[in-house]
Design a protein around this motif. Structure first.
Motif, short mmCIF file in Angstrom:
data_model
loop_
_atom_site.label_atom_id
_atom_site.label_comp_id
_atom_site.label_asym_id
_atom_site.label_seq_id
_atom_site.Cartn_x
_atom_site.Cartn_y
_atom_site.Cartn_z
N VAL A 132 28.79 21.36 14.72
CA VAL A 132 28.60 22.77 14.33
C VAL A 132 29.18 23.00 12.93
O VAL A 132 28.58 23.66 12.09
CB VAL A 132 29.26 23.70 15.37
CG1 VAL A 132 29.34 25.13 14.85
CG2 VAL A 132 28.48 23.67 16.69
N GLY A 133 30.35 22.41 12.68
CA GLY A 133 30.96 22.54 11.36
C GLY A 133 30.21 21.78 10.30
O GLY A 133 30.00 22.28 9.18
N ILE A 134 29.77 20.56 10.61
CA ILE A 134 29.06 19.73 9.62
C ILE A 134 27.79 20.42 9.14
O ILE A 134 27.43 20.31 7.96
CB ILE A 134 28.76 18.35 10.22
CG1 ILE A 134 30.07 17.55 10.38
CG2 ILE A 134 27.78 17.57 9.35
CD1 ILE A 134 29.91 16.24 11.15
N GLY A 140 26.58 25.40 -2.03
CA GLY A 140 26.54 26.87 -2.04
C GLY A 140 27.38 27.50 -0.97
O GLY A 140 27.80 28.65 -1.13
N ASN A 141 27.61 26.80 0.13
CA ASN A 141 28.52 27.32 1.16
C ASN A 141 29.97 27.09 0.73
O ASN A 141 30.24 26.44 -0.27
CB ASN A 141 28.25 26.65 2.50
CG ASN A 141 27.16 27.35 3.29
OD1 ASN A 141 26.48 28.23 2.77
ND2 ASN A 141 26.97 26.95 4.54
N ARG A 142 30.88 27.61 1.54
CA ARG A 142 32.30 27.52 1.21
C ARG A 142 33.09 26.97 2.39
O ARG A 142 32.60 26.91 3.52
CB ARG A 142 32.84 28.89 0.80
CG ARG A 142 32.24 29.42 -0.51
CD ARG A 142 32.82 30.77 -0.88
NE ARG A 142 32.26 31.29 -2.13
CZ ARG A 142 32.77 31.04 -3.34
NH1 ARG A 142 33.86 30.30 -3.47
NH2 ARG A 142 32.19 31.54 -4.42
N VAL A 143 34.33 26.60 2.10
CA VAL A 143 35.22 26.04 3.10
C VAL A 143 35.30 26.94 4.33
O VAL A 143 35.26 26.48 5.48
CB VAL A 143 36.62 25.80 2.51
CG1 VAL A 143 37.65 25.55 3.60
CG2 VAL A 143 36.60 24.63 1.53
N GLY A 147 34.98 26.33 8.62
CA GLY A 147 36.07 26.72 9.52
C GLY A 147 35.66 27.80 10.49
O GLY A 147 35.99 27.74 11.69
N PHE A 148 34.93 28.80 10.00
CA PHE A 148 34.49 29.89 10.88
C PHE A 148 33.58 29.35 11.98
O PHE A 148 33.71 29.74 13.16
CB PHE A 148 33.75 30.95 10.07
CG PHE A 148 33.12 32.02 10.92
CD1 PHE A 148 33.86 33.12 11.34
CD2 PHE A 148 31.80 31.92 11.33
CE1 PHE A 148 33.29 34.10 12.15
CE2 PHE A 148 31.21 32.89 12.14
CZ PHE A 148 31.97 33.98 12.54
N ALA A 149 32.65 28.48 11.62
CA ALA A 149 31.69 27.96 12.60
C ALA A 149 32.41 27.20 13.70
O ALA A 149 32.11 27.38 14.89
CB ALA A 149 30.67 27.06 11.90
N PRO A 181 40.17 23.55 6.87
CA PRO A 181 40.66 24.09 8.14
C PRO A 181 39.54 24.23 9.17
O PRO A 181 38.35 24.37 8.82
CB PRO A 181 41.20 25.48 7.75
CG PRO A 181 41.39 25.42 6.26
CD PRO A 181 40.33 24.49 5.75
N ASN A 182 39.92 24.22 10.43
CA ASN A 182 38.97 24.41 11.53
C ASN A 182 38.92 25.86 11.98
O ASN A 182 38.52 26.16 13.10
CB ASN A 182 39.35 23.48 12.68
CG ASN A 182 39.30 22.03 12.27
OD1 ASN A 182 38.26 21.54 11.82
ND2 ASN A 182 40.41 21.33 12.39
#
Length: 272
Positions: A132-134, A140-143, A147-149, A181-182
């Motif tokens: 889900v994170g990958i 264009g996306n951010r850290v 982490g939110f996902a 961060p996760n």
């Protein structure tokens, strides 16, 4: 500062990552009741050296072993010892290797024999949260999007997301920018760029997200003593999209597991 890698460097990093992947695949056959984590550690060191690489963790920040071995309520950074694994345990094995002057670094949480259904669910959800994170690792996306996902997916299942320990950039050093961060908020943090390589590694607790560090300076356990799971992949951004450099397929081959979970993150088929 994020250090993007050239295509040639990314392919060298894939070799480093696959040393770790093969090591974890070898260990998958050896994780069973009665074996000690120190025995597994020795097997891993010898295997890594046989592949023309050197253990990435041994001596790093003065860590004393090749593997971080974290059973049950240990989250990460467990030190191998002579305590035998028991039926029903889980064991997170985090492994690093250096080849071509680049690091590979990833992890898998194994079941020791038959485990409780609720523990198996923890492992399944944590591994799925990794993918889900990958999916959010793209130009264009951010850290914070990654982490939110991970956090959103994991907390919907009632699990705790560890805050103090995070993923990281990867390259000629084990830990590079950015921290990954996760947990987080969408649209926050450093922006992803072409060529960056990171280690994404959800650490998920069955109960509280809170942890404590032990007096050895390394071992981290859950505060409530409930189990914790840890899965990690090395991922590059290639043509704006996530490209897996590591694989769990060697583990799955050893354990007789059929899976196509990695296919969407490979622009070319993995040759085993």
């Amino acid at each position: 500062m994020i250090k993007p890698k050239t295509r040639e460097e990314i392919e060298l990093m894939r070799e480093s990552a696959l040393v770790v992947s093969k090591t974890l695949g070898m260990l998958a056959k050896e994780v069973k009741p009665g074996v000690t984590t120190l025995q597994l550690d020795k097997l891993a060191e010898d295997f890594i050296r046989e592949q023309g690489a050197i253990p990435g963790f041994l001596g790093l920040y003065d860590f004393p072993n090749t593997l971080c071995m974290s059973p049950n309520s240990q989250v990460v950074h467990g030190i191998p010892n002579n305590t035998p694994l028991q039926e029903g345990d889980i064991i997170s094995i985090d492994c690093g290797a250096i080849k071509n002057d680049f690091y590979g670094d990833h992890a898998y949480t194994f079941a020791v024999g038959e485990i409780a259904p609720e523990t198996q669910k923890l492992l399944d959800v944590t591994k799925e949260s990794l993918y889900v994170g990958i999916r959010e690792l793209k130009v264009g996306n951010r850290v914070g999007d990654v982490g939110f996902a991970i956090q959103n997916f994991t907390e919907k299942h009632g699990y705790g997301v560890v805050r103090e320990l995070v993923g990281h950039g990867l390259g000629r050093k084990m830990h590079e920018d950015p921290e990954m961060p996760n947990y987080g908020r969408r649209g926050r943090g450093k922006k992803f760029i072409e060529g960056m390589v990171v280690a994404i590694e959800p650490m998920t607790n069955m109960g509280t997200h809170k942890i404590r560090q032990h007096s050895d300076g390394w071992t981290i356990t859950t505060l409530d003593g409930k189990p914790s799971a840890h899965f990690e992949h090395d991922v590059a951004i290639v043509d704006g999209k996530p490209e897996l450099l590591s694989t769990f397929k060697y583990i799955y081959d050893a354990l007789g597991i059929e899976s196509n979970e990695e296919d969407e993150f490979r622009q070319q088929p993995l040759v085993i």
